[in-house]
Design an enzyme around this catalytic site. Structure first.
Site, PDB file in Angstrom:
ATOM      1  N   ARG A 119      14.544  -6.601  -3.070  1.00 10.25           N
ATOM      2  CA  ARG A 119      15.612  -6.774  -3.079  1.00 10.25           C
ATOM      3  C   ARG A 119      15.809  -7.215  -1.845  1.00 10.25           C
ATOM      4  O   ARG A 119      14.560  -7.482  -1.238  1.00 10.25           O
ATOM      5  CB  ARG A 119      15.364  -5.530  -2.602  1.00 10.25           C
ATOM      6  N   LYS A 183       2.965   2.759  -2.558  1.00 10.52           N
ATOM      7  CA  LYS A 183       3.617   2.134  -3.228  1.00 10.52           C
ATOM      8  C   LYS A 183       2.940   1.264  -4.058  1.00 10.52           C
ATOM      9  O   LYS A 183       2.296   0.487  -4.597  1.00 10.52           O
ATOM     10  CB  LYS A 183       4.894   1.476  -2.605  1.00 10.52           C
ATOM     11  N   ARG A 319      12.250   5.220   4.116  1.00  8.33           N
ATOM     12  CA  ARG A 319      11.162   5.767   4.998  1.00  8.33           C
ATOM     13  C   ARG A 319      11.481   7.718   5.381  1.00  8.33           C
ATOM     14  O   ARG A 319      11.742   7.924   5.802  1.00  8.33           O
ATOM     15  CB  ARG A 319      10.932   4.500   5.831  1.00  8.33           C
TER      16      ARG A 319
HETATM   17  P1  ATP Z   1      10.810  -0.882   0.597  1.00  9.34           P
HETATM   18  O1  ATP Z   1       9.990  -0.481  -0.047  1.00  9.34           O
HETATM   19  O2  ATP Z   1      10.520  -1.119   2.185  1.00  9.34           O
HETATM   20  O3  ATP Z   1      11.388  -0.078   1.122  1.00  9.34           O
HETATM   21  P2  ATP Z   1      12.806  -1.969  -0.763  1.00  9.34           P
HETATM   22  O4  ATP Z   1      12.812  -0.314  -1.996  1.00  9.34           O
HETATM   23  O5  ATP Z   1      13.921  -2.775  -1.111  1.00  9.34           O
HETATM   24  O6  ATP Z   1      11.458  -1.778   0.443  1.00  9.34           O
HETATM   25  P3  ATP Z   1      11.543  -3.942  -2.694  1.00  9.34           P
HETATM   26  O7  ATP Z   1      12.300  -4.760  -3.013  1.00  9.34           O
HETATM   27  O8  ATP Z   1      11.168  -3.104  -4.319  1.00  9.34           O
HETATM   28  O9  ATP Z   1      11.708  -2.655  -1.585  1.00  9.34           O
HETATM   29  O10 ATP Z   1      10.261  -4.321  -3.226  1.00  9.34           O
HETATM   30  C1  ATP Z   1       9.774  -5.125  -1.789  1.00  9.34           C
HETATM   31  C2  ATP Z   1       8.484  -4.953  -0.525  1.00  9.34           C
HETATM   32  O11 ATP Z   1       8.287  -4.308  -1.592  1.00  9.34           O
HETATM   33  C3  ATP Z   1       7.952  -6.316  -0.302  1.00  9.34           C
HETATM   34  O12 ATP Z   1       8.675  -5.902   1.455  1.00  9.34           O
HETATM   35  C4  ATP Z   1       6.993  -5.328   0.069  1.00  9.34           C
HETATM   36  O13 ATP Z   1       7.025  -4.368   1.505  1.00  9.34           O
HETATM   37  C5  ATP Z   1       6.580  -4.299  -0.566  1.00  9.34           C
HETATM   38  N1  ATP Z   1       5.413  -4.856  -1.871  1.00  9.34           N
HETATM   39  C6  ATP Z   1       5.428  -6.604  -2.454  1.00  9.34           C
HETATM   40  N2  ATP Z   1       4.762  -6.563  -2.922  1.00  9.34           N
HETATM   41  C7  ATP Z   1       4.336  -4.906  -2.979  1.00  9.34           C
HETATM   42  C8  ATP Z   1       2.548  -4.753  -4.470  1.00  9.34           C
HETATM   43  N3  ATP Z   1       2.313  -5.566  -4.959  1.00  9.34           N
HETATM   44  N4  ATP Z   1       2.466  -3.289  -4.463  1.00  9.34           N
HETATM   45  C9  ATP Z   1       3.514  -2.618  -3.080  1.00  9.34           C
HETATM   46  N5  ATP Z   1       4.405  -2.635  -2.167  1.00  9.34           N
HETATM   47  C10 ATP Z   1       4.838  -4.491  -2.444  1.00  9.34           C
END
Ligand code: ATP
Length: 321
Positions: A119, A183, A319
Site C-alpha cells: 500500500r 508479518k 503498530r
Molecule cells: P505496515 O505493515 O507497515 O503497517 P502496510 O500494511 O500498509 O504497512 P503493506 O502494503 O501490506 O504494508 O506491505 C508493505 C510493507 O510490508 C513494507 O513496507 C515492508 O515493511 C513490509 N514487507 C515487504 N515485503 C515483506 C515480506 N515479504 N514479508 C513481510 N513484510 C514485508
C-alpha cells in the site's frame, strides 16, 4: 531474471547433479552462459552448489508452481489461472487485463515478482521459489463504497486457508497476516469502476514460504515465513490451491452478505485485540489508544481518552505499542 536462468534452474530442480557440459548441451548454449546464469540465480537468492568433477546441484530442488494442478483445482471454482516465470507486479499486470475486459476470476501468479507493491507505494519483497505472489480479479455489481470490508474479508479467507494447512495466523487491520507478531503475508487490493457500480477489485496476495536471509534483510519490519511456522512441508502449489479455494468462498459470502456476518470470525483472529496501538497517517499525525476490534462496517475501533473512535480509512499504519 533471464529466460536462460529459469531454464537452467528448471533443469536443476530435481536436486541431482548436472554437469555444466550436459546443461550447456541440453539448452544449446555455451558453458560460460550456464556459468553466468548460475551467477544470476545467486543474485536472486538461489544458491546452486558446485562440486568439482560432478557439476551443479540445487540442494532440495526448487519449489515451482504446478500450473496444471492449480489450474485444474481452481477451474472447479470458476477461476482461470495463468502462471508466469517473472512479472514486475501481478497486481499491475492484472489491472491492465481488467481494463482490457478480462473476466471475473482471472488469476495471475508469478514464480518471481520483481517489483512487488504494497500500500501507499511501499515495496513487497519476495524471492524465487520462496514466496507465493499472485493476484485475482473479481468483479462486483455493487458500488465501490460497499467494498469497505473487502480487505478484511480477503485476510480472513487467507487465514482460513492457512488454518487448513495447519498454521494459525493473526490478522492485523486492515490487511496483514501475522505469525507470532511477525508479518507473514500482505494483501493489496486495488479497485476500479463506477462509484455506483459495477466495479472490479484486483486482489494481490503475497505470502512468505521460506524466504532466504538476503530477502529477509531487505524487509524493514519483523517478518516470518511458513517455514518458521513449521508448515514447510506444504508446497507453494498446495498453499496456492488452498488459498484460491478459501478466497473464492469468502468472496462469494462477502458479495452476497457484506462484511457484517464475517465480523465475529475476523475478531477471533484479531492480532491486536485489547492492546495498546498507535495509528499513523500519511500526513504524520498519530492516534494512540486501545484496539477494540472492528465494527460491522470493518472500521477499526480505537478507544482513546475521549471515547471510542471508528477508523475508516486503510491509509493508516497500525503498530502495537
Ligand atoms: P505496515 O505493515 O507497515 O503497517 P502496510 O500494511 O500498509 O504497512 P503493506 O502494503 O501490506 O504494508 O506491505 C508493505 C510493507 O510490508 C513494507 O513496507 C515492508 O515493511 C513490509 N514487507 C515487504 N515485503 C515483506 C515480506 N515479504 N514479508 C513481510 N513484510 C514485508
Amino acid at each position: 531474471m533471464r529466460a536462460l536462468t529459469f531454464a537452467v534452474l528448471k533443469r536443476l530442480s530435481d536436486g541431482e547433479f548436472h554437469s555444466g557440459e550436459a546443461l550447456a548441451q541440453a539448452l544449446d548454449v555455451s558453458r560460460a552462459s550456464i556459468w553466468n546464469a548460475l551467477n544470476e540465480a545467486a543474485e536472486f537468492g538461489v544458491e546452486v552448489a558446485r562440486v568439482h568433477g560432478r557439476g551443479y546441484r540445487l540442494p532440495g530442488g526448487l519449489d515451482w508452481l504446478d500450473a496444471e494442478r492449480i489450474g485444474a483445482a481452481a477451474g472447479n471454482r470458476g477461476l482461470f489461472v495463468r502462471v508466469v516465470d517473472e512479472c514486475g507486479s501481478t497486481n499491475a499486470e492484472l489491472l491492465r487485463a481488467e481494463e482490457a475486459g478480462a473476466g471475473s476470476g482471472e488469476v495471475l501468479a508469478a514464480e518471481l515478482q520483481t517489483q512487488g507493491r504494497g500500500r501507499l507505494g511501499r515495496t513487497w519483497h519476495s524471492g524465487l521459489g520462496s514466496s507465493l505472489t499472485f493476484s485475482l480479479l473479481w468483479r462486483f455489481d455493487k458500488s465501490m463504497a460497499s467494498l469497505g470490508g473487502l480487505s478484511l474479508a480477503v485476510g480472513l479467507g487467507v487465514a482460513r486457508a492457512l488454518a487448513a494447512c495447519g498454521v494459525e495466523v493473526g490478522l492485523k487491520w486492515p490487511n496483514d497476516l501475522l505469525w507470532q507478531g511477525r508479518k507473514l503475508g500482505g494483501i493489496l487490493i486495488e479497485v476500479r469502476g463506477d462509484s455506483l457500480g459495477p466495479c472490479a477489485a484486483v486482489i494481490g496476495v503475497g505470502l512468505n514460504m521460506r524466504l532466504p536471509q538476503e530477502v529477509k534483510f531487505r524487509i524493514d519490519q519483523p517478518a516470518a515465513d511458513l517455514a518458521d511456522a513449521d508448515a514447510e512441508t506444504a508446497s507453494r502449489t498446495e498453499v496456492m490451491i488452498a488459498v484460491l479455494d478459501a478466497l473464492t468462498q469468502v468472496l462469494v459470502e462477502f458479495d452476497r452478505d457484506g462484511f457484517a456476518p464475517l465480523r465475529s470470525e475476523w475478531m477471533r483472529h484479531h492480532a491486536h485485540q485489547n492492546r495498546a496501538v498507535t495509528l499513523s497517517a500519511p500526513d504524520g499525525s498519530t492516534l494512540h489508544g486501545m484496539a477494540r476490534g472492528v465494527d460491522e462496517h470493518a472500521c477499526l475501533l480505537i478507544e482513546t481518552e475521549s471515547g471510542v473512535r471508528a477508523i475508516h480509512t486503510g491509509d493508516v499504519s497500525l503498530r502495537a505499542v
